[in-house]
Design an enzyme around this catalytic site. Structure first.
Site, PDB file in Angstrom:
ATOM      1  N   ASP A 276      -0.273   7.729   0.135  1.00  0.00           N
ATOM      2  CA  ASP A 276       0.126   6.902  -1.006  1.00  0.00           C
ATOM      3  C   ASP A 276       0.826   7.806  -2.012  1.00  0.00           C
ATOM      4  OD1 ASP A 276       0.197   4.695  -3.003  1.00  0.00           O
ATOM      5  OD2 ASP A 276      -1.264   3.792  -1.645  1.00  0.00           O
ATOM      6  N   HIS A 322       4.210  -7.752   3.047  1.00  0.00           N
ATOM      7  CA  HIS A 322       4.431  -8.994   2.300  1.00  0.00           C
ATOM      8  C   HIS A 322       4.988  -8.727   0.899  1.00  0.00           C
ATOM      9  CE1 HIS A 322       0.448  -9.604  -0.149  1.00  0.00           C
ATOM     10  NE2 HIS A 322       0.841  -8.357  -0.183  1.00  0.00           N
TER      11      HIS A 322
END
Length: 453
Positions: A276, A322
């Site tokens: 991340d 998404h």
């Protein structure tokens, strides 16, 4: 589809509610209540009991719509919007966050703590009370309900409410305008979010410059990962790496490693690399439980750039795709390709929208709503089965699409593909069937892969 007869719906509600209530009573579990101290952890139900609970909810949703009538159904939309307004107020001013269970306060004390007008506060809190956030046992006295207490004590839930009300709610008021101004756009900076928040660079980059916003986002994602509607322990089902001494699992965009930590406990033979932004993972290693600290490591990585971990067995993405339109989702997948070995698996945990009629309107409403929330955010989308297949094909024909599977009780599906870099290495074509199973008035869906010669 549920029946349209109100008595039949009432019977479905009564029948399934009785099953649910009997299970709770038989297992000495607390019955649902607004005014009893909520359990420390969510109650996990067996699949058949959860199906009964869901059937009662779905039938109740349909019954309420019919009892309202066509005009009442439309008018009800205005009152529904007030729930998010009250949550925004409670979260912003941390109303009741210092109030213990069973303790009492007053509108005046709440107003003083929040530096608000007392009458304004009373009106807002009394609206919240109609949504079962707080109760007023006597005139002017305020106490917690189960819902308001849960919000006050659960830091991750509070972060999710903050993300929803502060970041996602304003764009909903701009989506109609954005659709007209930028028809069919896949660009994040032409989204309703960009219009509502008046931004000129990627929202995630803006959040990363603001410690409070990125912390709220990370905590909100941790809450979603902990939700019983997602089944992280199902990730590696069917992934045979028995021939690999120490298989590697790369958790791309994995925040503080919430999912990898859970899987590491079930699969100690694997090693996990959580990737991340530097800001997100800065303190993550210190939060890894001792029992898996030698299995889970962290690495700063931007998934728009080439994947630095070469030859891993699984590259995993949880609720990443998404956030992006197909144009950008393809870029994320292509950044993996230089790192992929033959047979490497890409697993995506995300929504796979079921076929029309496969689930009730009650369940489909959640999915369709989430789809438009993502359209608001970055002009992204939730995808149907064929959309996922097309995405891998559009990225590179060397991806072999394996399909999507939806574990029982899960809101997410696991969408999977394997990498075969040379012609002839893929063991046959794969076609996919989408099966729909209906039992006792409920519907579930599962994508099933079928190999063909």
């Amino acid at each position: 589809m549920f029946p349209s007869d109100i008595q039949e719906l009432a019977n479905i509600i009564a029948y399934n509610t009785a099953i649910y209530k009997h299970h709770l009573a038989s297992n000495n579990l607390p019955a649902p209540s607004h005014h009893e101290l909520p359990p420390d952890k969510p109650i996990t139900l067996p699949e058949d009991i959860e199906n009964a609970r869901q059937s009662a909810l779905e039938a109740a949703h349909e019954l309420q719509s019919l009892l309202n009538g066509s005009i009442g159904h439309i008018m009800d939309a205005a009152t529904r919007s007030t729930r998010i307004m009250t949550l925004h107020f409670i979260h912003t001013y941390k109303v009741g966050y210092n109030l213990g269970w069973g303790e009492k306060t007053t509108f005046g004390e709440i107003a003083k703590q929040s530096n608000l007008d007392e009458d304004d506060t009373k009106r807002m809190v009394r609206l919240a009370i109609t949504e079962h956030f707080f109760t007023e046992p006597e005139n002017g006295v305020v106490m917690h309900t189960a819902a308001s207490y849960e919000l006050a004590r659960n830091r991750l839930l509070s972060a999710w409410v903050g993300l929803t009300t502060q970041e996602n709610w304003p764009p909903m008021l701009k989506i109609t305008e954005a659709l007209g101004r930028y028809p069919g756009s896949e660009e994040p900076l032409q989204s309703a979010y960009a219009m509502a928040h008046n931004i000129s660079e990627d929202a995630f980059k803006i959040w990363e410059k603001d410690p409070a916003r990125i912390a709220q986002f990370s905590d909100a994602m941790a809450f979603l990962h902990s939700d019983s509607g997602f089944q992280p322990l199902e990730v590696l089902v069917g992934c045979d790496v028995s021939h690999v001494p120490s298989p590697a699992f790369v958790d791309v965009g994995g925040s503080k490693g919430h999912v990898s930590i859970q899987i590491a406990r079930q699969h100690p033979e694997w090693r996990f690399i959580v990737q991340d932004s530097p800001q997100t993972i800065a303190h993550a290693p210190a939060e890894v439980p001792v029992d898996v600290e030698d299995k889970v490591s962290f690495q700063a990585h931007d998934f728009w750039t080439e994947q630095p971990v070469k030859g891993a067995d699984v590259y995993f993405f949880k609720t990443i795709f998404h956030d992006w339109s197909d144009k950008y989702a393809v870029k994320i997948l292509r950044a993996l390709i230089p790192a992929l070995k033959p047979g490497a698996r890409v697993i995506i945990a995300d929504v796979c929208i079921p076929p029309i009629g496969a689930v009730s309107l009650y369940k489909e409403h959640w999915i369709r709503g989430l789809d438009i929330v993502m359209k608001c955010f970055t002009n992204a989308r939730e995808r149907e089965y064929d959309d996922w297949a097309a995405l891998f094909l559009k990225t590179d024909s060397r991806f072999r699409f394996l399909g999507a599977r939806t574990p029982a009780g899960s809101k997410a599906s696991f969408i999977e593909a394997e990498w075969y870099p040379a012609p002839g290495e893929c063991p046959g074509d794969v076609t996919m069937n989408y099966s729909v199973v209906r039992e006792n008035g409920t519907a579930s869906h599962e994508c099933v892969g079928v190999e063909t010669d």
